[in-house]
Write an enzyme that holds these catalytic residues in place. Structure first.
Site, PDB file in Angstrom:
ATOM      1  N   TYR A   1       0.006  -7.278  -4.111  1.00  0.00           N
ATOM      2  CA  TYR A   1      -0.107  -8.236  -3.209  1.00  0.00           C
ATOM      3  C   TYR A   1      -0.018  -7.695  -2.039  1.00  0.00           C
ATOM      4  O   TYR A   1       0.760  -6.251  -1.948  1.00  0.00           O
ATOM      5  CB  TYR A   1       0.733  -9.493  -3.687  1.00  0.00           C
ATOM      6  CG  TYR A   1       2.112  -9.074  -3.655  1.00  0.00           C
ATOM      7  CD1 TYR A   1       2.799  -9.127  -2.399  1.00  0.00           C
ATOM      8  CD2 TYR A   1       2.807  -8.521  -4.750  1.00  0.00           C
ATOM      9  CE1 TYR A   1       4.150  -8.929  -2.630  1.00  0.00           C
ATOM     10  CE2 TYR A   1       3.975  -8.193  -4.933  1.00  0.00           C
ATOM     11  CZ  TYR A   1       4.797  -8.568  -3.853  1.00  0.00           C
ATOM     12  OH  TYR A   1       6.163  -8.088  -3.942  1.00  0.00           O
TER      13      TYR A   1
ATOM     14  N   ASN B   1     -11.615   1.942 -17.770  1.00  0.00           N
ATOM     15  CA  ASN B   1     -10.693   2.666 -17.073  1.00  0.00           C
ATOM     16  C   ASN B   1     -11.482   3.963 -16.829  1.00  0.00           C
ATOM     17  O   ASN B   1     -12.363   4.580 -17.079  1.00  0.00           O
ATOM     18  CB  ASN B   1      -9.529   3.026 -18.109  1.00  0.00           C
ATOM     19  CG  ASN B   1      -8.346   3.721 -17.487  1.00  0.00           C
ATOM     20  OD1 ASN B   1      -7.701   3.369 -16.569  1.00  0.00           O
ATOM     21  ND2 ASN B   1      -7.885   4.925 -18.169  1.00  0.00           N
TER      22      ASN B   1
ATOM     23  N   GLY C   1      -2.857   1.311 -18.110  1.00  0.00           N
ATOM     24  CA  GLY C   1      -1.729   1.730 -17.828  1.00  0.00           C
ATOM     25  C   GLY C   1      -0.841   0.531 -18.490  1.00  0.00           C
ATOM     26  O   GLY C   1      -1.411  -0.248 -19.168  1.00  0.00           O
TER      27      GLY C   1
ATOM     28  N   ASP D   1       5.133 -10.138 -17.946  1.00  0.00           N
ATOM     29  CA  ASP D   1       4.105  -9.924 -16.829  1.00  0.00           C
ATOM     30  C   ASP D   1       2.657 -10.555 -17.466  1.00  0.00           C
ATOM     31  O   ASP D   1       2.099 -11.081 -16.417  1.00  0.00           O
ATOM     32  CB  ASP D   1       3.921  -8.468 -16.998  1.00  0.00           C
ATOM     33  CG  ASP D   1       5.004  -7.591 -16.185  1.00  0.00           C
ATOM     34  OD1 ASP D   1       5.694  -8.327 -15.120  1.00  0.00           O
ATOM     35  OD2 ASP D   1       5.325  -6.305 -16.424  1.00  0.00           O
TER      36      ASP D   1
ATOM     37  N   SER E   1      12.298  -9.845  -5.705  1.00  0.00           N
ATOM     38  CA  SER E   1      12.669 -10.510  -6.954  1.00  0.00           C
ATOM     39  C   SER E   1      14.241 -11.315  -6.614  1.00  0.00           C
ATOM     40  O   SER E   1      14.565 -12.301  -7.100  1.00  0.00           O
ATOM     41  CB  SER E   1      12.828  -9.631  -7.955  1.00  0.00           C
ATOM     42  OG  SER E   1      11.619  -9.306  -8.527  1.00  0.00           O
TER      43      SER E   1
ATOM     44  N   LYS F   1       9.701   0.834 -17.453  1.00  0.00           N
ATOM     45  CA  LYS F   1       9.298  -0.432 -18.406  1.00  0.00           C
ATOM     46  C   LYS F   1       9.378   0.155 -19.821  1.00  0.00           C
ATOM     47  O   LYS F   1       9.522  -0.423 -20.786  1.00  0.00           O
ATOM     48  CB  LYS F   1       8.227  -1.304 -18.051  1.00  0.00           C
ATOM     49  CG  LYS F   1       8.517  -1.920 -16.809  1.00  0.00           C
ATOM     50  CD  LYS F   1       7.317  -2.676 -16.573  1.00  0.00           C
ATOM     51  CE  LYS F   1       7.353  -3.624 -15.084  1.00  0.00           C
ATOM     52  NZ  LYS F   1       6.283  -4.289 -14.803  1.00  0.00           N
TER      53      LYS F   1
ATOM     54  N   GLY G   1      -8.243  -0.863 -15.639  1.00  0.00           N
ATOM     55  CA  GLY G   1      -6.944  -0.130 -15.999  1.00  0.00           C
ATOM     56  C   GLY G   1      -6.846   0.130 -17.483  1.00  0.00           C
ATOM     57  O   GLY G   1      -7.071  -0.897 -18.396  1.00  0.00           O
TER      58      GLY G   1
ATOM     59  N   ASN H   1       9.824  -5.667 -19.368  1.00  0.00           N
ATOM     60  CA  ASN H   1      10.381  -6.166 -18.051  1.00  0.00           C
ATOM     61  C   ASN H   1      11.382  -6.963 -18.060  1.00  0.00           C
ATOM     62  O   ASN H   1      11.820  -7.360 -16.880  1.00  0.00           O
ATOM     63  CB  ASN H   1       8.951  -6.592 -17.195  1.00  0.00           C
ATOM     64  CG  ASN H   1       9.022  -7.990 -17.520  1.00  0.00           C
ATOM     65  OD1 ASN H   1       9.172  -8.541 -18.616  1.00  0.00           O
ATOM     66  ND2 ASN H   1       8.372  -8.739 -16.449  1.00  0.00           N
TER      67      ASN H   1
END
Length: 278
Positions: free
Chosen positions: A219, A150, A128, A101, A16, A65, A126, A86
């Site tokens: 990634y 999930n 979450g 995001d 970042s 977060k 997912g 975020n």
């Protein structure tokens, strides 16, 4: 000089600071951006100290977060729905919490990768925080259907109950991985932590429609476990989440500075650097 930061635990691996430094050069903005390691029990204190020292805004990463959501005095709609923040923007007497995001994911898929979502059948793996941040922005692209799958069926169904009022014309369903047999999807997005943990997901191989797109929010220099599995299943169109990282940063930068940077050149440079490490 205006100060910004990434706050998390850990943060030493983050790109970042490089991304925001590139955005600042490109847009001729005078600012500094640093990575701040917050103690697991000291997130709020770290934010308050940074703000008191002149910080104008901060990106928040794992595992803070949800805590950042509580720290904000005002939430954007997408942050409120995600239940996670975020991006924090500091005013004189206000802390605005946002979640970039999901829009980062959508922009990467549609703009960078040429993968339209309107009229498509989308599977989100997912339940979450990563998945929560993606659902509302995905609805806004108007897919025909959005399915959440999930390991824990209960958590998937909880998300469906929370977001169903915002689905619009999108058919919105939820279930377990074992419920996916016999279904095909145009776009499959991995929002689980499996790739981060180098774990495989146990999914039916026939979930991919012809010419489907497989996307992993994680990634790396080579295929994540999910992408390797998708490739072995015959998927030719796939991508990791490096572009999502850059696009969510660009959204945060635009919120803070009032100018949107050109993310394509920054993403290209990062991709080359990542490939050289592989």
């Amino acid at each position: 000089m205006d100060r910004y930061a990434l706050i998390g635990h850990p943060v030493e691996h983050s790109t970042s600071p490089l991304i925001h430094a590139a955005f600042a050069r490109q847009t001729q903005q005078e600012l500094s951006y640093q990575a701040l390691l917050a103690p697991l029990d000291g997130f709020s204190d770290t934010v308050r100290m940074f703000r008191a020292e002149g910080g104008r805004g901060a990106n928040i990463t794992v595992p803070f977060k949800i805590e950042a959501c509580s720290l904000a005095t005002r939430l954007t709609e997408r942050a409120r729905l995600a239940g996670a923040v975020n991006t924090l923007t500091f005013g004189d007497d206000i802390i605005i919490g946002d979640n970039t995001d999901g829009i980062g994911l959508v922009r990467d898929l549609i703009i960078n990768l040429g993968c339209p979502l309107a009229g498509r059948h989308v599977l989100l793996l997912g339940a979450g925080g990563a998945a929560r941040g993606a659902i509302f922005p995905l609805f806004q692209t108007k897919p025909v259907s959005l399915t959440i799958a999930n390991r824990s069926i209960e958590r998937a169904q909880e998300l469906r109950a929370a977001f169903a009022p915002h689905a619009g014309q999108t058919a919105f369903t939820a279930g377990g991985f074992e419920d996916l047999g016999g279904w095909e999807f145009d776009v499959v997005i991995n929002a689980t932590s499996a790739s981060l943990k180098k774990e495989a997901l146990h999914l039916p191989r026939n979930i991919f429609a012809p010419d489907a797109f497989a996307y992993d929010m994680m990634y790396g220099a080579s295929d994540t476990p999910f992408l390797a599995w998708a490739r072995a299943a015959g998927v030719a169109r796939l991508s990791d989440g490096l572009g999502m990282l850059v696009e969510q940063a660009a959204e945060s930068f635009a919120l803070w500075r009032g100018v949107r940077p050109n993310s394509a050149s920054v993403l290209s440079n990062l991709r080359r650097k990542l490939a050289s490490k592989g």
